[in-house]
Write a protein that holds these residues in place. Sequence first.
Motif, PDB file in Angstrom:
ATOM      1  N   ILE A   1      61.129 -27.505 -31.461  1.00  0.00           N
ATOM      2  CA  ILE A   1      60.631 -26.175 -31.829  1.00  0.00           C
ATOM      3  C   ILE A   1      59.291 -26.345 -32.529  1.00  0.00           C
ATOM      4  O   ILE A   1      59.105 -27.278 -33.309  1.00  0.00           O
ATOM      5  CB  ILE A   1      61.605 -25.446 -32.786  1.00  0.00           C
ATOM      6  CG1 ILE A   1      63.009 -25.333 -32.184  1.00  0.00           C
ATOM      7  CG2 ILE A   1      61.066 -24.049 -33.133  1.00  0.00           C
ATOM      8  CD1 ILE A   1      64.039 -24.816 -33.177  1.00  0.00           C
ATOM      9  N   ILE A   2      58.375 -25.459 -32.245  1.00  0.00           N
ATOM     10  CA  ILE A   2      57.144 -25.365 -33.025  1.00  0.00           C
ATOM     11  C   ILE A   2      57.192 -24.047 -33.791  1.00  0.00           C
ATOM     12  O   ILE A   2      57.323 -22.970 -33.186  1.00  0.00           O
ATOM     13  CB  ILE A   2      55.895 -25.436 -32.138  1.00  0.00           C
ATOM     14  CG1 ILE A   2      55.830 -26.794 -31.423  1.00  0.00           C
ATOM     15  CG2 ILE A   2      54.634 -25.235 -32.990  1.00  0.00           C
ATOM     16  CD1 ILE A   2      54.656 -26.939 -30.483  1.00  0.00           C
ATOM     17  N   PHE A   3      57.134 -24.153 -35.113  1.00  0.00           N
ATOM     18  CA  PHE A   3      57.101 -22.971 -35.962  1.00  0.00           C
ATOM     19  C   PHE A   3      55.652 -22.628 -36.298  1.00  0.00           C
ATOM     20  O   PHE A   3      54.724 -23.347 -35.909  1.00  0.00           O
ATOM     21  CB  PHE A   3      57.885 -23.232 -37.256  1.00  0.00           C
ATOM     22  CG  PHE A   3      59.369 -23.313 -37.070  1.00  0.00           C
ATOM     23  CD1 PHE A   3      60.155 -22.175 -37.120  1.00  0.00           C
ATOM     24  CD2 PHE A   3      59.995 -24.537 -36.841  1.00  0.00           C
ATOM     25  CE1 PHE A   3      61.525 -22.247 -36.955  1.00  0.00           C
ATOM     26  CE2 PHE A   3      61.364 -24.619 -36.674  1.00  0.00           C
ATOM     27  CZ  PHE A   3      62.133 -23.468 -36.716  1.00  0.00           C
ATOM     28  N   LYS A   4      55.469 -21.522 -37.005  1.00  0.00           N
ATOM     29  CA  LYS A   4      54.119 -21.144 -37.409  1.00  0.00           C
ATOM     30  C   LYS A   4      53.514 -22.246 -38.269  1.00  0.00           C
ATOM     31  O   LYS A   4      54.219 -23.070 -38.856  1.00  0.00           O
ATOM     32  CB  LYS A   4      54.139 -19.811 -38.157  1.00  0.00           C
ATOM     33  CG  LYS A   4      54.899 -19.848 -39.468  1.00  0.00           C
ATOM     34  CD  LYS A   4      54.862 -18.483 -40.136  1.00  0.00           C
ATOM     35  CE  LYS A   4      55.598 -18.518 -41.473  1.00  0.00           C
ATOM     36  NZ  LYS A   4      55.563 -17.188 -42.141  1.00  0.00           N
ATOM     37  N   ASN A   5      52.221 -22.260 -38.327  1.00  0.00           N
ATOM     38  CA  ASN A   5      51.461 -23.294 -39.043  1.00  0.00           C
ATOM     39  C   ASN A   5      51.615 -24.668 -38.400  1.00  0.00           C
ATOM     40  O   ASN A   5      51.301 -25.689 -39.018  1.00  0.00           O
ATOM     41  CB  ASN A   5      51.863 -23.364 -40.521  1.00  0.00           C
ATOM     42  CG  ASN A   5      51.633 -22.057 -41.262  1.00  0.00           C
ATOM     43  OD1 ASN A   5      50.680 -21.333 -40.960  1.00  0.00           O
ATOM     44  ND2 ASN A   5      52.499 -21.744 -42.192  1.00  0.00           N
ATOM     45  N   GLY A   6      52.122 -24.692 -37.162  1.00  0.00           N
ATOM     46  CA  GLY A   6      52.220 -25.944 -36.421  1.00  0.00           C
ATOM     47  C   GLY A   6      53.330 -26.871 -36.860  1.00  0.00           C
ATOM     48  O   GLY A   6      53.360 -28.048 -36.471  1.00  0.00           O
ATOM     49  N   ILE A   7      54.279 -26.383 -37.648  1.00  0.00           N
ATOM     50  CA  ILE A   7      55.396 -27.216 -38.087  1.00  0.00           C
ATOM     51  C   ILE A   7      56.254 -27.579 -36.880  1.00  0.00           C
ATOM     52  O   ILE A   7      56.708 -26.712 -36.139  1.00  0.00           O
ATOM     53  CB  ILE A   7      56.254 -26.483 -39.138  1.00  0.00           C
ATOM     54  CG1 ILE A   7      55.419 -26.198 -40.386  1.00  0.00           C
ATOM     55  CG2 ILE A   7      57.491 -27.306 -39.494  1.00  0.00           C
ATOM     56  CD1 ILE A   7      56.103 -25.295 -41.387  1.00  0.00           C
ATOM     57  N   LYS A   8      56.482 -28.878 -36.694  1.00  0.00           N
ATOM     58  CA  LYS A   8      57.224 -29.357 -35.529  1.00  0.00           C
ATOM     59  C   LYS A   8      58.644 -29.744 -35.932  1.00  0.00           C
ATOM     60  O   LYS A   8      58.852 -30.474 -36.905  1.00  0.00           O
ATOM     61  CB  LYS A   8      56.517 -30.562 -34.912  1.00  0.00           C
ATOM     62  CG  LYS A   8      55.143 -30.222 -34.341  1.00  0.00           C
ATOM     63  CD  LYS A   8      54.465 -31.444 -33.741  1.00  0.00           C
ATOM     64  CE  LYS A   8      53.099 -31.083 -33.168  1.00  0.00           C
ATOM     65  NZ  LYS A   8      52.411 -32.273 -32.600  1.00  0.00           N
ATOM     66  N   PHE A   9      59.589 -29.262 -35.160  1.00  0.00           N
ATOM     67  CA  PHE A   9      61.006 -29.558 -35.409  1.00  0.00           C
ATOM     68  C   PHE A   9      61.590 -30.283 -34.211  1.00  0.00           C
ATOM     69  O   PHE A   9      61.288 -29.958 -33.057  1.00  0.00           O
ATOM     70  CB  PHE A   9      61.793 -28.268 -35.641  1.00  0.00           C
ATOM     71  CG  PHE A   9      63.286 -28.459 -35.619  1.00  0.00           C
ATOM     72  CD1 PHE A   9      63.966 -28.836 -36.771  1.00  0.00           C
ATOM     73  CD2 PHE A   9      64.004 -28.279 -34.451  1.00  0.00           C
ATOM     74  CE1 PHE A   9      65.347 -29.026 -36.747  1.00  0.00           C
ATOM     75  CE2 PHE A   9      65.373 -28.470 -34.414  1.00  0.00           C
ATOM     76  CZ  PHE A   9      66.048 -28.844 -35.567  1.00  0.00           C
TER      77      PHE A   9
END
Length: 328
Positions: free
Chosen positions: A220-228
């Motif tokens: 998953i890519i969340f806002k601000n480019g946070i990668k999960f």
Amino acid sequence: MEQINWGIIGCGNVTEIKSGPAFNLVPHSNLTAVMRRDAEKAADYSKRHHVKRWYHDAHNMINDQEVNAIYIATPPAFHEEYALASFQAGKPVYVEKPMALNAAGCLRMLKAAEASSCKLSIAHYRRAQPKFTELRRIIREGLIGDILSAEIIHREAYQPGVENTWRVDPEISGGGLFHDLAPHQLDLMVYFFGKPQKVSGNSSNTGGNYNADDLVRGEIIFKNGIKFKGEWNFNASPEDATEICEITGSRGTLRFSIFGNSCELESGGRISEMIFDHLPHVQQPMIEQVVNYFLDKGPNPCSAADALEVMKVMDTLTGNQYQVNGNP
């Protein structure tokens, strides 16, 4: 409305300690009625928990004039039906996770709540527990710097006998053990990081022990480019069993178990362990917030919109054929 008089649909094991007693422990809340299709078990629950009335028909309990809010604790296959019936009766709903079998069902419930002007909260109850409110504070206040990535690894060995439970029957649970456990984990990622921007993944049945996938992987890519990144393996070897979440920031790392007690903060070359008290009734903090929301004294602690985002992620990772508009 000055007090919430609850009716529980599905007073099974999950309500014995985790949630049921809490309805009588928070202010302005009372457990008034319970329902279970097995009349003998419903009567027994009512007697043991000192509940005024019991039913074996959900619709009769929903229409009990003294009951002014409904808690749905059945398997997921029945969440939508009972939620819609409750809205039709003009009553707010607190429903167990996952919210529905798929995102299409979640969306129908959300729209029905809006159309009837009824409140709807989802039991992603870890949001309200002190452990996770503190972790969220650490993240939000930048104590480990800018968040770069997060990872969940959940591996369990196959447990003989699980194939005989509803939890691995996709028609009742929506999928396998992933659908039973991952909603808690994925909801916390939404709670911490916001709405997912991009989701990809896959699933498979590696063991053939039941009619549901036992291995799920996703990104998953969340806002601000946070990668999960996540891996859920319910057919792992016993020596590989683990359940850990790691959140990495530019100045530190959080490591914790979502279902266990371990929790540590690494920052500045030092590792600090955080210890939180065991909660006798794990849903009590959430139920208190839901009661306040239903009484117009606070915000919704977990909205249907948030739960829909979690279900959309799960649908994508498991290749669910139903899209959010309800069409195959």
